[in-house]
Enzyme design. Structure first.
Site, PDB file in Angstrom:
ATOM      1  N   HIS A 132       0.812  -1.223   0.000  1.00 26.77           N
ATOM      2  CA  HIS A 132       0.000   0.000   0.000  1.00 26.77           C
ATOM      3  C   HIS A 132       0.849   1.279   0.000  1.00 26.77           C
ATOM      4  O   HIS A 132       0.323   2.365  -0.239  1.00 26.77           O
ATOM      5  CB  HIS A 132      -0.925   0.048   1.220  1.00 26.77           C
ATOM      6  CG  HIS A 132      -1.977  -1.016   1.223  1.00 26.77           C
ATOM      7  ND1 HIS A 132      -2.839  -1.213   0.163  1.00 26.77           N
ATOM      8  CD2 HIS A 132      -2.308  -1.971   2.147  1.00 26.77           C
ATOM      9  CE1 HIS A 132      -3.656  -2.230   0.432  1.00 26.77           C
ATOM     10  NE2 HIS A 132      -3.351  -2.709   1.623  1.00 26.77           N
ATOM     11  N   ASP A 169      -2.763 -10.744  -2.324  1.00 23.85           N
ATOM     12  CA  ASP A 169      -3.327 -10.212  -1.073  1.00 23.85           C
ATOM     13  C   ASP A 169      -4.803  -9.844  -1.310  1.00 23.85           C
ATOM     14  O   ASP A 169      -5.198  -9.531  -2.433  1.00 23.85           O
ATOM     15  CB  ASP A 169      -2.528  -8.956  -0.685  1.00 23.85           C
ATOM     16  CG  ASP A 169      -2.873  -8.430   0.692  1.00 23.85           C
ATOM     17  OD1 ASP A 169      -2.147  -8.742   1.643  1.00 23.85           O
ATOM     18  OD2 ASP A 169      -3.876  -7.690   0.809  1.00 23.85           O
ATOM     19  N   HIS A 171      -6.264  -7.271  -0.612  1.00 25.45           N
ATOM     20  CA  HIS A 171      -6.416  -5.839  -0.922  1.00 25.45           C
ATOM     21  C   HIS A 171      -5.596  -5.453  -2.138  1.00 25.45           C
ATOM     22  O   HIS A 171      -4.534  -6.028  -2.387  1.00 25.45           O
ATOM     23  CB  HIS A 171      -5.984  -5.006   0.295  1.00 25.45           C
ATOM     24  CG  HIS A 171      -6.704  -5.394   1.544  1.00 25.45           C
ATOM     25  ND1 HIS A 171      -6.126  -6.212   2.486  1.00 25.45           N
ATOM     26  CD2 HIS A 171      -7.962  -5.132   1.955  1.00 25.45           C
ATOM     27  CE1 HIS A 171      -7.017  -6.418   3.470  1.00 25.45           C
ATOM     28  NE2 HIS A 171      -8.129  -5.783   3.161  1.00 25.45           N
ATOM     29  N   ASP A 258      -4.558 -12.558   3.564  1.00 25.54           N
ATOM     30  CA  ASP A 258      -5.714 -12.047   4.308  1.00 25.54           C
ATOM     31  C   ASP A 258      -7.048 -12.231   3.582  1.00 25.54           C
ATOM     32  O   ASP A 258      -8.083 -11.776   4.068  1.00 25.54           O
ATOM     33  CB  ASP A 258      -5.510 -10.572   4.693  1.00 25.54           C
ATOM     34  CG  ASP A 258      -4.976  -9.729   3.553  1.00 25.54           C
ATOM     35  OD1 ASP A 258      -4.852 -10.240   2.426  1.00 25.54           O
ATOM     36  OD2 ASP A 258      -4.688  -8.540   3.798  1.00 25.54           O
TER      37      ASP A 258
END
Ligand code: ZN
Length: 322
Positions: A132, A169, A171, A258
C-alpha cells in the site's frame, strides 16, 4: 526433498521489533511467530534454510520513494512519534530500521537466486508489509514498498528488465500500481476484493495503466464471498494469458494471505488449500518463462489461526515439481 533443495526463507528476528503498540492493531510480530510455529512442526520442517537480510541500499530505496518522504519517516520514528500520517501506520523507535531491513530482504533473496548453483524457492518472511505504500505515502500498515523495491533491484542489479508481479493479497496494492503505472517493463496483476467493498478503494478493472504503461496493469476485482473457484478461474483465464504474452524475465509474488475465510480483514473466503494451488501455478510459470526466477514477499495475513498453515501450504506448492 524436491529438486529445489531447502526452501530459502529470508528472515531476521529484528522484524519482531517493529512495535505497533499492542491493543487491537492487527499487524503484529505474532504474525511472523505463527508462521514459524507452523513451519517448524509441518512437512517443511528440516527442509528450510534461513537467509539473513540486509538493509536496503540507499540508492535503490530512492529509486522508489522520495527523499523527503524517507526523511519524514526516519524523523518520525527517531523523535518518538507513534504514527506516520494515520493511526493505521503505527511506528516505534525501531520501525525505520526494521522497514529498511524488510525492504532489503528481497536483495538477499534475489542475489541467492542469481548466484545459486541449483534452482531454489525463496520466501521473504518480513514485516512491515509494503504494497500500500506509495512513493511518498505510508498507508495501510505499509511504509516502504518492498515489492516495488525488489522489482527495481532485479532490473538494476541483474538487468532482468521485464518483471511480472502477481499480488494475491485480499487488498489492491495501490502502491505498486502507482509506482509502475506508466512503466511497460513491469506488469502488475492484482487479484483482490472489489474496491467498492474493500480498502483502499482502488483497483478497478478499468484501470489498466497509463501512458507507455497502458495495458501493463491488470486488476481482477472479486465480489465479497469469492472463493477458490473464482481465483483459479481468474488465474487460468486471465493471468496465464497475460504472463505468456508478457514473457517476463522474473516474477515477484506479493504474497498476502488475508483473503482467507478466517481472516476478518476482507470479505473474501479462500481456503487454506487455495494457497497451495497459487504456489503451484507460480512455480510452473517461473520455470516455463524465466528459469525459475521467482521471489515471494509476504504482504498481509492477519488471522493468527490461518496465516501459518496458509504460508506453509503455499511454500509446499512452490516446491512441487512441474
Ligand atoms: Zn491485505
Amino acid at each position: 526433498m524436491s529438486r529445489f533443495g531447502p526452501v530459502k526463507i529470508v528472515y531476521s528476528d529484528r522484524f519482531l521489533l517493529h512495535d505497533t503498540g499492542g491493543g487491537d492493531h492487527p499487524e503484529t510480530a505474532a504474525r511472523l511467530e505463527v508462521i514459524w510455529r507452523s513451519l517448524k512442526k509441518g512437512p517443511l520442517a528440516g527442509n528450510i534454510e534461513i537467509l539473513e537480510p540486509r538493509q536496503v541500499d540507499r540508492g535503490l530505496l530512492l529509486s522508489v520513494h522520495t527523499e523527503d518522504y524517507i526523511f519524514r519517516f526516519e524523523e518520525a520514528c527517531l523523535s518518538g512519534m507513534e504514527m506516520l500520517g494515520h493511526p493505521d501506520n503505527r511506528i516505534c523507535y525501531e520501525s525505520y530500521n526494521v522497514a529498511l531491513l524488510s525492504a532489503g530482504a528481497s536483495q538477499t533473496g534475489i542475489d541467492f537466486l542469481e548466484k545459486g548453483q541449483a534452482p531454489s524457492r525463496v520466501f521473504c518472511c518480513i514485516r512491515p508489509p509494503g504494497h500500500h505504500s506509495e512513493a511518498a505515502l505510508a498507508l495501510g500498515f505499509c511504509f516502504l514498498n518492498n515489492v516495488a523495491i525488489a522489482a527495481k533491484y532485479w532490473q538494476q542489479q541483474y538487468g532482468r528488465q521485464r518483471v511480472f508481479i502477481l499480488d494475491f493479497d485480499a487488498h489492491h496494492g495501490n502502491g505498486i500500481q502507482e509506482i509502475f503505472d506508466e512503466d511497460p517493463d513491469v506488469f502488475y496483476v492484482s487479484i483482490h476484493e472489489h474496491p467498492t467493498f474493500s480498502f483502499p478503494g482502488t483497483g478497478y478493472e478499468e484501470d489498466r495503466g497509463s501512458g507507455a504503461g497502458d495495458g501493463y496493469t491488470m486488476n481482477i476485482a472479486l465480489p465479497p464471498g469469492s472463493s477458490d473457484a473464482e481465483v483459479l478461474k481468474a488465474m487460468e483465464d486471465k493471468v496465464a494469458g497475460a504472463i505468456e504474452e508478457f514473457q517476463p524475465d522474473c516474477i515477484i509474488a506479493a504474497a498476502g494471505f488475508d483473503a482467507h475465510e478466517y481472516d476478518d480483514m476482507s470479505g473474501l473466503a479462500y481456503s487454506t488449500r487455495l494457497y497451495g494451488h497459487i504456489g503451484r501455478h507460480l512455480s510452473a510459470w517461473a520455470d516455463i518463462y524465466c528459469d525459475g526466477r521467482l521471489v515471494s514477499i509476504l504482504e498481509g495475513g492477519y488471522s493468527l489461526d490461518a496465516l501459518g498453515p496458509s504460508v506453509e501450504i503455499y511454500l509446499g506448492g512452490l516446491c512441487l515439481e512441474a
